[in-house]
Design an enzyme around this catalytic site. Structure first.
Site: not given
Ligand code: NAD
Length: 396
Positions: A186, A188-189, A192
């Protein structure tokens, strides 16, 4: 330590901030609150009622006596402010969660693709270059994803970041170590995967100290700290874009909605409980790379499951029905996924397993807040291609 938690208002960032604050660290949350704006855009809300970030920090101070400070800042769009902020606070460690993290959201339209690439790649690159410019030797811990490997899973164990390969040359076979190849499924991926190259470059060129955690899908809501007060509760996304597969099944079961399995449900995914996520970050912080060392990469997951097996597990516990729907994603119908996670187990992680932790989530979270669910937002309808969009089912 003084720790900056970038994206600290999010699903993983908030409980991590509490966990680190509870351990006695000085925690600063930096977030642009874009995730809350996306809820508004999509017309959805967290299943659990979330207070403002300022109110959450106020309650935490009341409950624990510890202060968490919040700084409103966009990492992707406000480079100069980010650099000044880093220069002023000079953190010892930085946890980077601040990216747009939903694959379905990143595939919704061309606008969402552009936003996800601009936001994620700029946020990461701005941070790296600001660290070089300010000369701050903070340990950067980034949350990556197991999902970068997408199609590259062949049934052999996925190592922690690196692969030894042998290449035939005119003077015989030569060995080298490469990043394990990604094949994202995707946009998104894909961002990363790009992050990985940025980290490799800045570790090699500027000796930045970086750990990249390739996380599995996070499930669950509560951690020891979020349970300490109703207003500290974590967010819980159940909608078709942001709701991760298991959390979606839980809420579907709680509102008598069939568990929506895409295709044959033969996709195998990696999982981790949110309590283990925060513990892994603590462990990674204590195991920082030396200056000049290559990027440390850990697989941050504790178990793998096929999606249809998960649906059957939730159905067994709750009596819910299962509906098999056309898959909105472009992906293999069935895949094997074997993952090495020796680093965290060696560092002392004792994982919470699905079979034992799931019932608490169903009863204490999904059922308790089921009245807040808007059923029309439950199905996943963001399609990976225009052709697939014609087959997406909006109502099982
Ligand atoms: P989330 O969307 O709940 O939290 C991300 C936070 O980052 C949000 O509060 C958002 O407002 C903030 N943010 C985004 N862009 C920003 C920017 N440009 N400047 C400042 N703040 C910004 O996501 P999450 O589930 O907490 O995931 C956190 C990280 O962990 C992500 O990078 C995600 O890729 C990774 N991750 C999550 C999961 C999952 O299952 N939730 C799995 C694998 C990896």
């Amino acid at each position: 330590m003084r720790i900056a938690v970038l994206g600290g208002d999010g699903f993983c960032g908030w409980p991590t901030s509490l966990h680190l604050s509870n351990l006695g660290h000085e925690v600063h949350i930096v977030d642009n609150l874009s995730r809350r704006w996306i809820d508004t855009e999509l017309g959805v809300q967290s299943l659990t009622p979330m207070d403002s970030i300022q109110e959450r920090c106020r309650i935490w101070k009341q409950v624990s006596g510890n202060e968490i400070r919040f700084h409103l800042l966009d990492l992707a769009k406000e480079y100069q402010r980010l650099r000044l902020w880093l220069d002023e606070y000079r953190p010892d460690a930085i946890i980077h969660f601040a990216e747009q993290r939903a694959a379905p959201y990143s595939m919704k339209s061309d606008r969402h693709k552009v936003y996800t690439v601009d936001n994620n790649v700029s946020a990461t690159h701005n941070l790296l270059t600001a660290l070089v410019e300010t000369g701050i030797d903070a340990h950067l811990v980034h949350l990556g994803t197991m999902g970068v490997y997408g199609y590259s899973t062949i049934g052999a164990p996925i190592p922690e970041g690196y692969l030894d390969v042998s290449v035939e040359t005119d003077s015989g076979a030569k060995g080298m170590e490469i990043l394990y190849p990604t094949r994202p499924g995707s946009v998104y991926h894909m961002t990363k995967s790009l992050d990985q190259i940025l980290f490799q470059f800045y570790a090699q060129n500027d000796a930045l100290r970086i750990t990249d955690l390739h996380q599995g899908i996070v499930w669950g809501t509560h951690t020891d700290q979020t349970k300490r007060h109703e207003q500290l509760i974590n967010r819980f996304d159940y909608d078709g874009d942001y709701g991760t597969v298991l959390n979606r099944f839980l809420i579907q079961a709680a509102i008598d909605y069939p568990l929506t399995v895409h295709g044959t449900g033969g996709q195998t995914r990696a999982f981790i409980h949110i309590q283990d996520t925060v513990r892994c970050i603590e462990l990674a912080l204590g195991d920082a790379p030396e200056k000049g060392e290559r990027v440390k990469i850990f697989n941050q997951m504790t178990e793998t499951h096929r999606v249809r097996d998960l649906a059957e597990m939730v159905a067994r516990m709750t009596g819910a029905e299962i509906a098999f729907l056309p898959n909105p994603r472009k992906e293999a119908a069935e895949n094997e996924l074997i993952v090495k996670n020796d680093h965290f187990i060696d560092l002392g992680l004792n994982p919470i397993k699905l079979e034992s932790g799931l019932l608490e989530e169903v009863v204490h979270v999904a059922k308790k807040y089921a009245h807040r669910v808007d059923r029309k937002h439950v199905p996943c309808v963001s399609a990976w291609t225009k052709d697939i969009a014609k087959r997406v089912v909006h109502d099982p």
